[in-house]
Motif scaffolding. Sequence first.
Motif, PDB file in Angstrom:
ATOM      1  N   SER A   1       2.387  -3.858  -9.362  1.00  0.00           N
ATOM      2  CA  SER A   1       3.817  -4.160  -9.332  1.00  0.00           C
ATOM      3  C   SER A   1       4.437  -4.084 -10.724  1.00  0.00           C
ATOM      4  CB  SER A   1       4.032  -5.549  -8.721  1.00  0.00           C
ATOM      5  OG  SER A   1       5.399  -5.863  -8.667  1.00  0.00           O
ATOM      6  N   ALA A   2       3.779  -4.703 -11.689  1.00  0.00           N
ATOM      7  CA  ALA A   2       4.294  -4.701 -13.064  1.00  0.00           C
ATOM      8  C   ALA A   2       4.344  -3.288 -13.627  1.00  0.00           C
ATOM      9  CB  ALA A   2       3.421  -5.591 -13.949  1.00  0.00           C
ATOM     10  N   GLY A   3       3.365  -2.480 -13.282  1.00  0.00           N
ATOM     11  CA  GLY A   3       3.331  -1.105 -13.748  1.00  0.00           C
ATOM     12  C   GLY A   3       4.497  -0.274 -13.238  1.00  0.00           C
ATOM     13  N   GLN A   4       5.076  -0.716 -12.131  1.00  0.00           N
ATOM     14  CA  GLN A   4       6.262  -0.045 -11.584  1.00  0.00           C
ATOM     15  C   GLN A   4       7.550  -0.625 -12.160  1.00  0.00           C
ATOM     16  OE1 GLN A   4       6.428   1.413  -7.499  1.00  0.00           O
ATOM     17  NE2 GLN A   4       4.712   0.022  -7.109  1.00  0.00           N
ATOM     18  N   GLY A   5       7.403  -1.598 -13.047  1.00  0.00           N
ATOM     19  CA  GLY A   5       8.580  -2.164 -13.688  1.00  0.00           C
ATOM     20  C   GLY A   5       9.190  -3.360 -12.994  1.00  0.00           C
ATOM     21  N   TYR A   6       8.455  -3.985 -12.076  1.00  0.00           N
ATOM     22  CA  TYR A   6       8.990  -5.157 -11.373  1.00  0.00           C
ATOM     23  C   TYR A   6       8.919  -6.358 -12.309  1.00  0.00           C
ATOM     24  CZ  TYR A   6      10.108  -8.153  -7.407  1.00  0.00           C
ATOM     25  OH  TYR A   6      10.730  -9.035  -6.548  1.00  0.00           O
TER      26      TYR A   6
ATOM     27  N   ALA B   1       6.764  -9.537 -11.678  1.00  0.00           N
ATOM     28  CA  ALA B   1       5.332  -9.297 -11.855  1.00  0.00           C
ATOM     29  C   ALA B   1       4.987  -9.206 -13.341  1.00  0.00           C
ATOM     30  CB  ALA B   1       4.914  -8.022 -11.131  1.00  0.00           C
ATOM     31  N   GLN B   2       5.860  -8.611 -14.118  1.00  0.00           N
ATOM     32  CA  GLN B   2       5.634  -8.532 -15.560  1.00  0.00           C
ATOM     33  C   GLN B   2       5.611  -9.934 -16.162  1.00  0.00           C
ATOM     34  OE1 GLN B   2       8.892  -5.898 -16.457  1.00  0.00           O
ATOM     35  NE2 GLN B   2       7.577  -4.091 -16.395  1.00  0.00           N
ATOM     36  N   TYR B   3       6.539 -10.766 -15.745  1.00  0.00           N
ATOM     37  CA  TYR B   3       6.556 -12.154 -16.219  1.00  0.00           C
ATOM     38  C   TYR B   3       5.273 -12.869 -15.801  1.00  0.00           C
ATOM     39  CZ  TYR B   3       7.517 -17.105 -16.434  1.00  0.00           C
ATOM     40  OH  TYR B   3       7.415 -18.448 -16.688  1.00  0.00           O
ATOM     41  N   ALA B   4       4.880 -12.695 -14.541  1.00  0.00           N
ATOM     42  CA  ALA B   4       3.665 -13.352 -14.044  1.00  0.00           C
ATOM     43  C   ALA B   4       2.441 -12.909 -14.841  1.00  0.00           C
ATOM     44  CB  ALA B   4       3.473 -13.055 -12.558  1.00  0.00           C
ATOM     45  N   LEU B   5       2.346 -11.611 -15.132  1.00  0.00           N
ATOM     46  CA  LEU B   5       1.214 -11.134 -15.933  1.00  0.00           C
ATOM     47  C   LEU B   5       1.228 -11.751 -17.326  1.00  0.00           C
ATOM     48  CD1 LEU B   5       0.652  -7.351 -15.142  1.00  0.00           C
ATOM     49  CD2 LEU B   5      -0.913  -9.255 -14.785  1.00  0.00           C
TER      50      LEU B   5
ATOM     51  N   ALA C   1      -9.225 -11.449  -8.207  1.00  0.00           N
ATOM     52  CA  ALA C   1      -9.323 -10.023  -8.532  1.00  0.00           C
ATOM     53  C   ALA C   1      -8.248  -9.230  -7.783  1.00  0.00           C
ATOM     54  CB  ALA C   1     -10.716  -9.491  -8.208  1.00  0.00           C
ATOM     55  N   GLU C   2      -8.042  -9.553  -6.509  1.00  0.00           N
ATOM     56  CA  GLU C   2      -6.986  -8.890  -5.731  1.00  0.00           C
ATOM     57  C   GLU C   2      -5.609  -9.261  -6.266  1.00  0.00           C
ATOM     58  OE1 GLU C   2      -6.664  -6.662  -2.781  1.00  0.00           O
ATOM     59  OE2 GLU C   2      -8.526  -6.170  -3.815  1.00  0.00           O
ATOM     60  N   ALA C   3      -5.445 -10.514  -6.630  1.00  0.00           N
ATOM     61  CA  ALA C   3      -4.160 -10.944  -7.193  1.00  0.00           C
ATOM     62  C   ALA C   3      -3.837 -10.144  -8.447  1.00  0.00           C
ATOM     63  CB  ALA C   3      -4.192 -12.437  -7.508  1.00  0.00           C
TER      64      ALA C   3
ATOM     65  N   GLU D   1       0.814  -1.211   0.000  1.00  0.00           N
ATOM     66  CA  GLU D   1       0.000   0.000   0.000  1.00  0.00           C
ATOM     67  C   GLU D   1       0.850   1.264   0.000  1.00  0.00           C
ATOM     68  OE1 GLU D   1      -2.541  -0.736   3.358  1.00  0.00           O
ATOM     69  OE2 GLU D   1      -3.997  -1.841   2.119  1.00  0.00           O
ATOM     70  N   GLN D   2       2.112   1.134   0.411  1.00  0.00           N
ATOM     71  CA  GLN D   2       3.043   2.256   0.375  1.00  0.00           C
ATOM     72  C   GLN D   2       3.807   2.313  -0.940  1.00  0.00           C
ATOM     73  OE1 GLN D   2       5.472   1.983   3.884  1.00  0.00           O
ATOM     74  NE2 GLN D   2       3.735   2.210   5.254  1.00  0.00           N
ATOM     75  N   GLY D   3       3.497   1.387  -1.859  1.00  0.00           N
ATOM     76  CA  GLY D   3       4.083   1.438  -3.191  1.00  0.00           C
ATOM     77  C   GLY D   3       5.275   0.535  -3.432  1.00  0.00           C
ATOM     78  N   ASN D   4       5.579  -0.374  -2.513  1.00  0.00           N
ATOM     79  CA  ASN D   4       6.705  -1.275  -2.695  1.00  0.00           C
ATOM     80  C   ASN D   4       6.350  -2.350  -3.722  1.00  0.00           C
ATOM     81  OD1 ASN D   4       8.216  -3.843  -2.132  1.00  0.00           O
ATOM     82  ND2 ASN D   4       9.343  -2.491  -0.764  1.00  0.00           N
ATOM     83  N   ALA D   5       7.019  -2.322  -4.882  1.00  0.00           N
ATOM     84  CA  ALA D   5       6.683  -3.222  -5.991  1.00  0.00           C
ATOM     85  C   ALA D   5       6.905  -4.693  -5.644  1.00  0.00           C
ATOM     86  CB  ALA D   5       7.483  -2.847  -7.239  1.00  0.00           C
ATOM     87  N   GLU D   6       7.962  -5.002  -4.909  1.00  0.00           N
ATOM     88  CA  GLU D   6       8.218  -6.397  -4.538  1.00  0.00           C
ATOM     89  C   GLU D   6       7.125  -6.902  -3.591  1.00  0.00           C
ATOM     90  OE1 GLU D   6      11.733  -9.312  -2.809  1.00  0.00           O
ATOM     91  OE2 GLU D   6      12.012  -7.150  -2.724  1.00  0.00           O
ATOM     92  N   ALA D   7       6.722  -6.072  -2.648  1.00  0.00           N
ATOM     93  CA  ALA D   7       5.645  -6.452  -1.732  1.00  0.00           C
ATOM     94  C   ALA D   7       4.332  -6.614  -2.495  1.00  0.00           C
ATOM     95  CB  ALA D   7       5.500  -5.405  -0.632  1.00  0.00           C
ATOM     96  N   GLN D   8       4.090  -5.772  -3.475  1.00  0.00           N
ATOM     97  CA  GLN D   8       2.885  -5.889  -4.290  1.00  0.00           C
ATOM     98  C   GLN D   8       2.865  -7.233  -5.015  1.00  0.00           C
ATOM     99  OE1 GLN D   8       3.432  -2.345  -6.600  1.00  0.00           O
ATOM    100  NE2 GLN D   8       2.212  -1.082  -5.200  1.00  0.00           N
ATOM    101  N   TYR D   9       4.017  -7.619  -5.557  1.00  0.00           N
ATOM    102  CA  TYR D   9       4.137  -8.905  -6.234  1.00  0.00           C
ATOM    103  C   TYR D   9       3.883 -10.062  -5.259  1.00  0.00           C
ATOM    104  CZ  TYR D   9       6.363 -13.001  -8.248  1.00  0.00           C
ATOM    105  OH  TYR D   9       6.614 -14.274  -8.685  1.00  0.00           O
TER     106      TYR D   9
END
Length: 100
Positions: free
Chosen positions: A48-53, A56-60, A39-41, A14-22
């Motif tokens: 996360s992917a939108g931040q360039g992680y 997460a991009q691979y997972a998407l 839906a939450e996933a 929630e604070q924007g940490n991309a790894e935590a979002q993933y």
Amino acid sequence: DYTEAARYWRLSAEQGNAEAQYNLASSYENGEGVPTDFAEALKWYKESAGQGYASAQYALGCIYSNGDLVPRNMSEAVEWWKKAAAQGNEDAQNMLKQLQ
């Protein structure tokens, strides 16, 4: 303890940490520490992917390729894999090689 981990990841996500979002997305996808909620996933994978992680991009890419949480869309999958591959994600690079 997945429940404790999910709580920590949520605070950090929630604070924007991309790894935590993933990690939180993966928890929701697999029902680890939180109820399974696709839906939450998807929401957290996209954040996360939108931040360039790259993970997460691979997972998407996999999600769009398999049609797991969204309708199957190979062009969208390839776009996410390209982003991850450009950052050196070997799994994404291998997926793109398989498509050639």
